[in-house]
Design a protein around this motif. Sequence first.
Motif, PDB file in Angstrom:
ATOM      1  N   UNK A   1     -17.442  13.826  10.368  1.00 46.37           N
ATOM      2  CA  UNK A   1     -17.288  14.423   9.039  1.00 46.37           C
ATOM      3  C   UNK A   1     -15.880  14.165   8.499  1.00 46.37           C
ATOM      4  N   UNK A   2     -14.872  14.355   9.341  1.00 43.91           N
ATOM      5  CA  UNK A   2     -13.485  14.150   8.911  1.00 43.91           C
ATOM      6  C   UNK A   2     -13.209  12.680   8.591  1.00 43.91           C
ATOM      7  N   UNK A   3     -13.675  11.780   9.439  1.00 44.03           N
ATOM      8  CA  UNK A   3     -13.456  10.351   9.193  1.00 44.03           C
ATOM      9  C   UNK A   3     -14.146   9.913   7.907  1.00 44.03           C
ATOM     10  N   UNK A   4     -15.337  10.430   7.669  1.00 47.09           N
ATOM     11  CA  UNK A   4     -16.069  10.133   6.419  1.00 47.09           C
ATOM     12  C   UNK A   4     -15.273  10.647   5.219  1.00 47.09           C
ATOM     13  N   UNK A   5     -14.781  11.877   5.329  1.00 47.85           N
ATOM     14  CA  UNK A   5     -13.988  12.479   4.246  1.00 47.85           C
ATOM     15  C   UNK A   5     -12.741  11.638   3.953  1.00 47.85           C
ATOM     16  N   UNK A   6     -12.108  11.125   5.005  1.00 47.25           N
ATOM     17  CA  UNK A   6     -10.899  10.327   4.830  1.00 47.25           C
ATOM     18  C   UNK A   6     -11.176   8.942   4.247  1.00 47.25           C
ATOM     19  N   UNK A   7     -12.426   8.493   4.283  1.00 48.65           N
ATOM     20  CA  UNK A   7     -12.798   7.214   3.662  1.00 48.65           C
ATOM     21  C   UNK A   7     -13.200   7.376   2.198  1.00 48.65           C
ATOM     22  N   UNK A   8     -13.523   8.592   1.775  1.00 53.85           N
ATOM     23  CA  UNK A   8     -13.997   8.836   0.411  1.00 53.85           C
ATOM     24  C   UNK A   8     -13.062   8.337  -0.686  1.00 53.85           C
TER      25      UNK A   8
ATOM     26  N   UNK B   1     -18.760   6.124   6.188  1.00 55.67           N
ATOM     27  CA  UNK B   1     -18.511   5.671   7.552  1.00 55.67           C
ATOM     28  C   UNK B   1     -19.441   4.508   7.893  1.00 55.67           C
ATOM     29  N   UNK B   2     -20.666   4.513   7.349  1.00 54.36           N
ATOM     30  CA  UNK B   2     -21.595   3.397   7.558  1.00 54.36           C
ATOM     31  C   UNK B   2     -21.084   2.124   6.897  1.00 54.36           C
ATOM     32  N   UNK B   3     -20.558   2.248   5.674  1.00 57.35           N
ATOM     33  CA  UNK B   3     -19.961   1.090   4.996  1.00 57.35           C
ATOM     34  C   UNK B   3     -18.852   0.506   5.861  1.00 57.35           C
ATOM     35  N   UNK B   4     -17.982   1.376   6.329  1.00 63.59           N
ATOM     36  CA  UNK B   4     -16.831   0.938   7.113  1.00 63.59           C
ATOM     37  C   UNK B   4     -17.289   0.241   8.392  1.00 63.59           C
ATOM     38  N   UNK B   5     -18.282   0.803   9.057  1.00 64.35           N
ATOM     39  CA  UNK B   5     -18.782   0.198  10.289  1.00 64.35           C
ATOM     40  C   UNK B   5     -19.332  -1.207  10.031  1.00 64.35           C
ATOM     41  N   UNK B   6     -20.027  -1.375   8.928  1.00 67.60           N
ATOM     42  CA  UNK B   6     -20.554  -2.698   8.566  1.00 67.60           C
ATOM     43  C   UNK B   6     -19.405  -3.658   8.279  1.00 67.60           C
TER      44      UNK B   6
ATOM     45  N   UNK C   1     -11.110  -4.196   3.613  1.00 70.57           N
ATOM     46  CA  UNK C   1     -10.854  -3.899   5.033  1.00 70.57           C
ATOM     47  C   UNK C   1      -9.359  -3.862   5.317  1.00 70.57           C
ATOM     48  N   UNK C   2      -8.624  -4.833   4.797  1.00 71.14           N
ATOM     49  CA  UNK C   2      -7.179  -4.879   5.041  1.00 71.14           C
ATOM     50  C   UNK C   2      -6.477  -3.661   4.449  1.00 71.14           C
ATOM     51  N   UNK C   3      -6.996  -3.158   3.343  1.00 69.67           N
ATOM     52  CA  UNK C   3      -6.401  -1.991   2.690  1.00 69.67           C
ATOM     53  C   UNK C   3      -6.796  -0.691   3.405  1.00 69.67           C
ATOM     54  N   UNK C   4      -8.038  -0.580   3.803  1.00 69.14           N
ATOM     55  CA  UNK C   4      -8.574   0.673   4.346  1.00 69.14           C
ATOM     56  C   UNK C   4      -8.285   0.841   5.834  1.00 69.14           C
ATOM     57  N   UNK C   5      -8.303  -0.241   6.601  1.00 64.17           N
ATOM     58  CA  UNK C   5      -8.168  -0.144   8.059  1.00 64.17           C
ATOM     59  C   UNK C   5      -6.945   0.658   8.502  1.00 64.17           C
ATOM     60  N   UNK C   6      -5.756   0.431   7.920  1.00 67.81           N
ATOM     61  CA  UNK C   6      -4.604   1.235   8.372  1.00 67.81           C
ATOM     62  C   UNK C   6      -4.801   2.740   8.144  1.00 67.81           C
ATOM     63  N   UNK C   7      -5.453   3.107   7.049  1.00 69.79           N
ATOM     64  CA  UNK C   7      -5.715   4.527   6.762  1.00 69.79           C
ATOM     65  C   UNK C   7      -6.743   5.095   7.749  1.00 69.79           C
ATOM     66  N   UNK C   8      -7.764   4.286   8.053  1.00 68.32           N
ATOM     67  CA  UNK C   8      -8.784   4.742   8.996  1.00 68.32           C
ATOM     68  C   UNK C   8      -8.180   4.927  10.390  1.00 68.32           C
ATOM     69  N   UNK C   9      -7.373   3.970  10.821  1.00 65.01           N
ATOM     70  CA  UNK C   9      -6.728   4.079  12.137  1.00 65.01           C
ATOM     71  C   UNK C   9      -5.822   5.307  12.183  1.00 65.01           C
TER      72      UNK C   9
END
Length: 158
Positions: A30-37, A43-48, A113-121
């Motif tokens: 839930x938290x990881x999904x919220x942080x991707x919003x 989270x499914x988009x990110x996994x793909x 991906x290059x923009x979002x990955x650092x935030x996700x990590x």
Amino acid sequence: METETATRWLSDDEQRAWRTHLDVNRLLMHQLEKDLQPFGLTINDYEILVNLSESEEQRMRMSDLAASTLQSKSRLSHQITRMENAGLVRREHCESDRRGLFAVLTDEGSETMQKVAPHHVASVRQHFIDLLPPTDLEALHASLAPVADHLRSQRGGG
């Protein structure tokens, strides 16, 4: 007459471990999904995007991507349509198999991906990794690896 196998109920310690695992899994996802919003991703988009970005030529057969992300082919098809509309991926026909399709990461998907990955990590670190001492992380990995191996073998590989 059928022989009935006695149920091996969970002990208090087993129940506590199981319920903690369930809580952590739900709350963390839930938290990881919220942080991707803020990036317009689920989270499914990110996994793909991760799967495609780490694949050779940044492409995967749709059937392999469905298996890798544990999604039905139908659900993945809908997901890919949404991601196509956002410009993140595109479908390409497979020359060696007329019925086969590839999902391909677009330039925009790669930039995302290059923009979002650092935030996700950073989110994974903040809400999971940095909360556990390194020795506990090692023990967690050692404890969970046999479970993951078992479950992979139950689905026929992966």
